[in-house]
Design a protein around this motif. Structure first.
Motif, PDB file in Angstrom:
ATOM      1  N   SER A   2      38.344  44.202  32.448  1.00 15.30           N
ATOM      2  CA  SER A   2      38.567  42.951  33.279  1.00 15.30           C
ATOM      3  C   SER A   2      38.749  42.107  33.474  1.00 15.30           C
ATOM      4  CB  SER A   2      37.707  43.274  34.588  1.00 15.30           C
ATOM      5  OG  SER A   2      37.876  42.859  36.152  1.00 15.30           O
ATOM      6  N   SER A   3      39.680  41.160  33.398  1.00 16.37           N
ATOM      7  CA  SER A   3      39.710  39.723  33.211  1.00 16.37           C
ATOM      8  C   SER A   3      39.234  38.927  34.335  1.00 16.37           C
ATOM      9  CB  SER A   3      40.958  38.939  32.945  1.00 16.37           C
ATOM     10  OG  SER A   3      41.452  39.244  33.256  1.00 16.37           O
ATOM     11  N   ASP A   4      38.700  39.362  35.905  1.00 14.24           N
ATOM     12  CA  ASP A   4      38.498  38.509  37.032  1.00 14.24           C
ATOM     13  C   ASP A   4      37.754  39.725  37.742  1.00 14.24           C
ATOM     14  OD1 ASP A   4      39.317  41.309  37.913  1.00 14.24           O
ATOM     15  OD2 ASP A   4      40.738  41.057  38.754  1.00 14.24           O
ATOM     16  N   ASP A   5      36.415  39.173  36.869  1.00 22.56           N
ATOM     17  CA  ASP A   5      34.731  39.683  37.022  1.00 22.56           C
ATOM     18  C   ASP A   5      34.959  41.101  37.876  1.00 22.56           C
ATOM     19  OD1 ASP A   5      33.417  37.203  36.310  1.00 22.56           O
ATOM     20  OD2 ASP A   5      34.207  36.060  37.638  1.00 22.56           O
ATOM     21  N   GLY A   6      36.009  41.990  37.347  1.00 20.49           N
ATOM     22  CA  GLY A   6      35.471  43.134  37.693  1.00 20.49           C
ATOM     23  C   GLY A   6      36.614  43.258  39.303  1.00 20.49           C
ATOM     24  N   ALA A   7      37.285  42.568  39.974  1.00 17.80           N
ATOM     25  CA  ALA A   7      38.257  43.024  40.977  1.00 17.80           C
ATOM     26  C   ALA A   7      39.158  43.933  40.577  1.00 17.80           C
ATOM     27  CB  ALA A   7      38.168  41.314  41.417  1.00 17.80           C
ATOM     28  N   ASN A   8      39.527  44.132  39.236  1.00 16.74           N
ATOM     29  CA  ASN A   8      40.437  44.838  39.138  1.00 16.74           C
ATOM     30  C   ASN A   8      40.220  45.727  37.428  1.00 16.74           C
ATOM     31  OD1 ASN A   8      42.980  44.609  41.285  1.00 16.74           O
ATOM     32  ND2 ASN A   8      42.525  42.450  40.716  1.00 16.74           N
ATOM     33  N   TRP A   9      40.347  46.752  37.157  1.00 11.65           N
ATOM     34  CA  TRP A   9      39.742  47.178  35.968  1.00 11.65           C
ATOM     35  C   TRP A   9      41.317  47.152  35.348  1.00 11.65           C
ATOM     36  CZ3 TRP A   9      35.152  46.452  34.031  1.00 11.65           C
ATOM     37  CH2 TRP A   9      34.112  46.206  34.971  1.00 11.65           C
TER      38      TRP A   9
END
Length: 59
Positions: A2-9
């Motif tokens: 994820s590159s958005d702190d785990g919001a999307n995987w």
């Protein structure tokens, strides 16, 4: 990964290597952080799931 702190995987393929497994993690094009998550299980049903938010910085 994820590159958005785990919001999307994003699921990444893994391949067997020697006595373990390897996955190639692509770095995002912009500066920030990469988070990692792994899930593994064996033939007897034992499993583990581990998540590391902001595992490493990019840029």
């Amino acid at each position: 990964m994820s590159s958005d702190d785990g919001a999307n995987w994003l699921a990444l393929p893994s391949v067997p290597t020697g006595s373990g497994w390897t996955a190639a993690v692509p770095n995002p094009r912009t500066a920030g952080f990469v988070s990692l998550r792994v899930t593994a299980s064996d033939t007897s049903g034992t499993s583990v799931k581990q998540t590391v938010i902001r595992a490493y910085a990019v840029g």
